[in-house]
Design a protein around this motif. Structure first.
Motif, PDB file in Angstrom:
ATOM      1  N   LEU A   1       0.803  -1.215   0.000  1.00 24.93           N
ATOM      2  CA  LEU A   1       0.000   0.000   0.000  1.00 24.93           C
ATOM      3  C   LEU A   1       0.844   1.277   0.000  1.00 24.93           C
ATOM      4  O   LEU A   1       0.304   2.368   0.076  1.00 24.93           O
ATOM      5  CB  LEU A   1      -0.940   0.000   1.212  1.00 24.93           C
ATOM      6  N   LEU A   2       2.149   1.122  -0.097  1.00 26.22           N
ATOM      7  CA  LEU A   2       3.015   2.296  -0.211  1.00 26.22           C
ATOM      8  C   LEU A   2       2.944   2.857  -1.628  1.00 26.22           C
ATOM      9  O   LEU A   2       2.591   2.137  -2.572  1.00 26.22           O
ATOM     10  CB  LEU A   2       4.459   1.908   0.104  1.00 26.22           C
ATOM     11  N   PRO A   3       3.254   4.140  -1.807  1.00 29.31           N
ATOM     12  CA  PRO A   3       3.278   4.710  -3.159  1.00 29.31           C
ATOM     13  C   PRO A   3       4.193   3.891  -4.070  1.00 29.31           C
ATOM     14  O   PRO A   3       5.236   3.407  -3.639  1.00 29.31           O
ATOM     15  CB  PRO A   3       3.839   6.128  -2.934  1.00 29.31           C
ATOM     16  N   GLU A   4       3.799   3.739  -5.314  1.00 31.54           N
ATOM     17  CA  GLU A   4       4.507   2.838  -6.227  1.00 31.54           C
ATOM     18  C   GLU A   4       5.992   3.180  -6.374  1.00 31.54           C
ATOM     19  O   GLU A   4       6.842   2.288  -6.431  1.00 31.54           O
ATOM     20  CB  GLU A   4       3.836   2.857  -7.605  1.00 31.54           C
ATOM     21  N   LYS A   5       6.321   4.469  -6.377  1.00 27.27           N
ATOM     22  CA  LYS A   5       7.729   4.862  -6.566  1.00 27.27           C
ATOM     23  C   LYS A   5       8.584   4.524  -5.351  1.00 27.27           C
ATOM     24  O   LYS A   5       9.824   4.497  -5.443  1.00 27.27           O
ATOM     25  CB  LYS A   5       7.820   6.355  -6.867  1.00 27.27           C
ATOM     26  N   SER A   6       7.944   4.255  -4.213  1.00 28.14           N
ATOM     27  CA  SER A   6       8.683   3.933  -2.984  1.00 28.14           C
ATOM     28  C   SER A   6       8.603   2.464  -2.614  1.00 28.14           C
ATOM     29  O   SER A   6       9.377   1.985  -1.776  1.00 28.14           O
ATOM     30  CB  SER A   6       8.132   4.756  -1.806  1.00 28.14           C
ATOM     31  N   ARG A   7       7.692   1.739  -3.238  1.00 28.32           N
ATOM     32  CA  ARG A   7       7.354   0.388  -2.784  1.00 28.32           C
ATOM     33  C   ARG A   7       8.535  -0.579  -2.846  1.00 28.32           C
ATOM     34  O   ARG A   7       8.835  -1.281  -1.884  1.00 28.32           O
ATOM     35  CB  ARG A   7       6.183  -0.163  -3.601  1.00 28.32           C
ATOM     36  N   THR A   8       9.223  -0.628  -3.981  1.00 26.74           N
ATOM     37  CA  THR A   8      10.315  -1.586  -4.148  1.00 26.74           C
ATOM     38  C   THR A   8      11.429  -1.346  -3.130  1.00 26.74           C
ATOM     39  O   THR A   8      11.980  -2.286  -2.555  1.00 26.74           O
ATOM     40  CB  THR A   8      10.896  -1.505  -5.572  1.00 26.74           C
ATOM     41  N   SER A   9      11.734  -0.091  -2.873  1.00 27.09           N
ATOM     42  CA  SER A   9      12.778   0.242  -1.901  1.00 27.09           C
ATOM     43  C   SER A   9      12.363  -0.142  -0.486  1.00 27.09           C
ATOM     44  O   SER A   9      13.170  -0.666   0.301  1.00 27.09           O
ATOM     45  CB  SER A   9      13.092   1.742  -1.964  1.00 27.09           C
ATOM     46  N   ALA A  10      11.099   0.115  -0.149  1.00 28.64           N
ATOM     47  CA  ALA A  10      10.607  -0.232   1.184  1.00 28.64           C
ATOM     48  C   ALA A  10      10.599  -1.743   1.385  1.00 28.64           C
ATOM     49  O   ALA A  10      10.905  -2.235   2.476  1.00 28.64           O
ATOM     50  CB  ALA A  10       9.203   0.342   1.385  1.00 28.64           C
ATOM     51  N   VAL A  11      10.251  -2.486   0.337  1.00 24.88           N
ATOM     52  CA  VAL A  11      10.271  -3.945   0.404  1.00 24.88           C
ATOM     53  C   VAL A  11      11.694  -4.438   0.647  1.00 24.88           C
ATOM     54  O   VAL A  11      11.931  -5.337   1.465  1.00 24.88           O
ATOM     55  CB  VAL A  11       9.685  -4.567  -0.889  1.00 24.88           C
ATOM     56  N   ALA A  12      12.668  -3.850  -0.041  1.00 21.89           N
ATOM     57  CA  ALA A  12      14.072  -4.225   0.148  1.00 21.89           C
ATOM     58  C   ALA A  12      14.517  -3.956   1.587  1.00 21.89           C
ATOM     59  O   ALA A  12      15.215  -4.776   2.201  1.00 21.89           O
ATOM     60  CB  ALA A  12      14.953  -3.448  -0.826  1.00 21.89           C
ATOM     61  N   LEU A  13      14.086  -2.827   2.131  1.00 26.07           N
ATOM     62  CA  LEU A  13      14.448  -2.468   3.503  1.00 26.07           C
ATOM     63  C   LEU A  13      13.854  -3.456   4.501  1.00 26.07           C
ATOM     64  O   LEU A  13      14.536  -3.929   5.420  1.00 26.07           O
ATOM     65  CB  LEU A  13      13.960  -1.051   3.799  1.00 26.07           C
ATOM     66  N   ARG A  14      12.587  -3.797   4.311  1.00 22.24           N
ATOM     67  CA  ARG A  14      11.935  -4.762   5.207  1.00 22.24           C
ATOM     68  C   ARG A  14      12.556  -6.154   5.059  1.00 22.24           C
ATOM     69  O   ARG A  14      12.679  -6.895   6.039  1.00 22.24           O
ATOM     70  CB  ARG A  14      10.438  -4.815   4.932  1.00 22.24           C
ATOM     71  N   ALA A  15      12.918  -6.516   3.834  1.00 21.62           N
ATOM     72  CA  ALA A  15      13.553  -7.816   3.606  1.00 21.62           C
ATOM     73  C   ALA A  15      14.905  -7.878   4.315  1.00 21.62           C
ATOM     74  O   ALA A  15      15.285  -8.916   4.880  1.00 21.62           O
ATOM     75  CB  ALA A  15      13.716  -8.063   2.109  1.00 21.62           C
ATOM     76  N   PHE A  16      15.637  -6.769   4.297  1.00 15.91           N
ATOM     77  CA  PHE A  16      16.907  -6.666   5.019  1.00 15.91           C
ATOM     78  C   PHE A  16      16.673  -6.899   6.513  1.00 15.91           C
ATOM     79  O   PHE A  16      17.413  -7.655   7.166  1.00 15.91           O
ATOM     80  CB  PHE A  16      17.508  -5.279   4.771  1.00 15.91           C
ATOM     81  N   ASN A  17      15.630  -6.302   7.059  1.00 19.18           N
ATOM     82  CA  ASN A  17      15.305  -6.481   8.468  1.00 19.18           C
ATOM     83  C   ASN A  17      14.945  -7.934   8.774  1.00 19.18           C
ATOM     84  O   ASN A  17      15.334  -8.482   9.804  1.00 19.18           O
ATOM     85  CB  ASN A  17      14.143  -5.557   8.855  1.00 19.18           C
ATOM     86  N   VAL A  18      14.192  -8.578   7.865  1.00 17.62           N
ATOM     87  CA  VAL A  18      13.822  -9.989   8.040  1.00 17.62           C
ATOM     88  C   VAL A  18      15.069 -10.868   8.042  1.00 17.62           C
ATOM     89  O   VAL A  18      15.201 -11.784   8.865  1.00 17.62           O
ATOM     90  CB  VAL A  18      12.838 -10.441   6.939  1.00 17.62           C
ATOM     91  N   GLU A  19      15.992 -10.594   7.119  1.00 15.18           N
ATOM     92  CA  GLU A  19      17.234 -11.374   7.059  1.00 15.18           C
ATOM     93  C   GLU A  19      17.967 -11.320   8.402  1.00 15.18           C
ATOM     94  O   GLU A  19      18.478 -12.337   8.887  1.00 15.18           O
ATOM     95  CB  GLU A  19      18.142 -10.830   5.952  1.00 15.18           C
ATOM     96  N   LEU A  20      18.018 -10.143   9.004  1.00 10.67           N
ATOM     97  CA  LEU A  20      18.694  -9.998  10.295  1.00 10.67           C
ATOM     98  C   LEU A  20      17.907 -10.662  11.414  1.00 10.67           C
ATOM     99  O   LEU A  20      18.481 -11.337  12.273  1.00 10.67           O
ATOM    100  CB  LEU A  20      18.898  -8.516  10.612  1.00 10.67           C
ATOM    101  N   ALA A  21      16.595 -10.481  11.395  1.00 11.46           N
ATOM    102  CA  ALA A  21      15.749 -10.987  12.480  1.00 11.46           C
ATOM    103  C   ALA A  21      15.746 -12.510  12.551  1.00 11.46           C
ATOM    104  O   ALA A  21      15.674 -13.088  13.647  1.00 11.46           O
ATOM    105  CB  ALA A  21      14.328 -10.460  12.312  1.00 11.46           C
ATOM    106  N   GLN A  22      15.825 -13.167  11.399  1.00  6.30           N
ATOM    107  CA  GLN A  22      15.712 -14.624  11.406  1.00  6.30           C
ATOM    108  C   GLN A  22      17.036 -15.330  11.721  1.00  6.30           C
ATOM    109  O   GLN A  22      17.064 -16.540  11.900  1.00  6.30           O
ATOM    110  CB  GLN A  22      15.153 -15.129  10.081  1.00  6.30           C
ATOM    111  N   ILE A  23      18.118 -14.567  11.823  1.00 13.21           N
ATOM    112  CA  ILE A  23      19.407 -15.188  12.150  1.00 13.21           C
ATOM    113  C   ILE A  23      19.346 -15.863  13.515  1.00 13.21           C
ATOM    114  O   ILE A  23      19.776 -17.010  13.678  1.00 13.21           O
ATOM    115  CB  ILE A  23      20.541 -14.134  12.110  1.00 13.21           C
ATOM    116  N   LYS A  24      18.775 -15.167  14.501  1.00 12.74           N
ATOM    117  CA  LYS A  24      18.751 -15.696  15.866  1.00 12.74           C
ATOM    118  C   LYS A  24      18.016 -17.026  15.962  1.00 12.74           C
ATOM    119  O   LYS A  24      18.424 -17.922  16.719  1.00 12.74           O
ATOM    120  CB  LYS A  24      18.100 -14.666  16.803  1.00 12.74           C
ATOM    121  N   ASP A  25      16.944 -17.175  15.181  1.00 11.43           N
ATOM    122  CA  ASP A  25      16.134 -18.387  15.262  1.00 11.43           C
ATOM    123  C   ASP A  25      16.662 -19.525  14.394  1.00 11.43           C
ATOM    124  O   ASP A  25      16.131 -20.638  14.443  1.00 11.43           O
ATOM    125  CB  ASP A  25      14.692 -18.074  14.859  1.00 11.43           C
ATOM    126  N   SER A  26      17.683 -19.239  13.576  1.00  4.83           N
ATOM    127  CA  SER A  26      18.163 -20.270  12.647  1.00  4.83           C
ATOM    128  C   SER A  26      19.538 -20.816  13.019  1.00  4.83           C
ATOM    129  O   SER A  26      20.130 -21.588  12.258  1.00  4.83           O
ATOM    130  CB  SER A  26      18.223 -19.697  11.224  1.00  4.83           C
TER     131      SER A  26
END
Length: 329
Positions: free
Chosen positions: A74-99
């Motif tokens: 639901l983010l503006p289209e020009k910002s969406r891909t960048s925001a997804v990359a940022l959230r994916a980066f956060n997920v990569e870090l967050a899942q390290i502890k559980d893996s």
């Protein structure tokens, strides 16, 4: 019925869905958000290439952070891909502890991302989908390196998986991770405003507290408790009470106190809503999911182990769309 309601809402005024609304409906219906490449095998379509990294990031979000995935659509289209990359980066870090089974391995993975960020700012990203997309986002929006490093540092400190000493320590962790992620999202949206930053701080702290609550049943099964020790001691509750799944009143009182602190932060964030620029609001849509969890846990009298707390809210896409359309958080 919820999906039909989403579709009807999408046709309000204009009579047609924007791209972001179409993506939201597609995801809610369980259809692929990105169409498969034509004339290519299933294996070939997963190989790195133009647009492949973006699909990988979005799929990582869909699997590991579904609520963040919906909010990103639901983010503006020009910002969406960048925001997804940022959230994916956060997920990569967050899942390290559980893996990991050894902290040393976790430290090595954190070091990979620390070096990856350094290399990204030297225009030499590693050949990893999230890193490549993050590099594009940084180039496009001039994201602050210090904030990215702060998230890595805080996630690394949290590898110990120990209980927080008090609620303030939990809030500090949330500020340095979830709030910092929101500061970066505001940068992606082109927002530079002190009131928006203030809101991001409170919402991030609320999100960190709620995430800690939501993870309690999972940690309890692993014989661990990370809830603030000061609040547990205040109510005479031991870690063993959570590990055994105790549902006595004093255990529920601990959950009530912690959830109340998250609610206070949400209220503070909404108290200054009128001072926040309208284009900052999409960054704060996660409040819809947080509000939903607080409502559900209140409904079960703060029994953190109640099965209903683990069920997906099928109306969440609709609620997110309505809040986005009304420009509220």
């Amino acid at each position: 019925m919820a999906l039909l309601a989403v579709a009807r809402c999408c046709s309000l005024r204009s009579g047609a869905c924007s791209r972001s609304r179409q993506l939201l409906v597609a995801s809610a219906c369980g259809r692929p958000v990105w169409p498969a490449a034509r004339g290519r095998s299933a294996v070939a379509s997963r190989r790195p290439g133009p647009g492949g990294e973006a699909r990988d990031c979005l799929e990582l979000l869909r699997k590991r952070d579904y609520e963040g995935f919906l909010c990103s659509l639901l983010l503006p289209e020009k910002s969406r891909t960048s925001a997804v990359a940022l959230r994916a980066f956060n997920v990569e870090l967050a899942q390290i502890k559980d893996s990991i089974t050894q902290k040393t391995i976790g430290l090595m993975r954190m070091q990979f991302w620390r070096k990856a960020v350094e290399d990204i700012y030297c225009d030499n990203p590693p050949h990893q989908p999230v890193a490549i997309e993050l590099w594009k986002a940084i180039k496009r929006h001039k994201l602050t390196k210090r904030w990215l490093m702060k998230i890595i540092d805080e996630r690394e400190k949290n590898l110990d998986d120990r209980a927080y000493l008090n609620i303030q320590e939990l809030e500090t962790y949330a500020e340095n991770t979830y709030s910092t992620l929101l500061y970066l999202t505001l940068q992606i949206l082109g927002v530079q405003d002190i009131h928006a930053d203030h809101v991001a701080s409170h919402i991030g702290k609320a999100q960190g507290i709620i995430t800690c609550l939501r993870a309690t049943p999972y940690h309890s099964k692993r014989q661990k408790v990370i809830l603030p020790m000061d609040i547990c001691m205040q109510h005479g509750v031991s870690q063993e009470d959570f590990i055994r799944g105790n549902q006595e009143k004093n255990v529920r009182d601990v959950i009530y106190n912690i959830a109340s602190q998250a609610h206070v932060h949400l209220e503070h964030a909404r108290a200054i809503r009128k001072d926040v620029p309208g284009k900052a609001f999409p960054a704060f849509l996660y409040t819809v999911a947080m509000e939903d969890y607080l409502y559900k846990i209140q409904k079960v009298d703060f029994n953190i182990f109640h099965p209903s707390l683990h069920k997906k809210n099928t109306l969440l896409p609709l609620h997110l769309y309505i809040r986005s359309w009304r420009k509220k958080y």
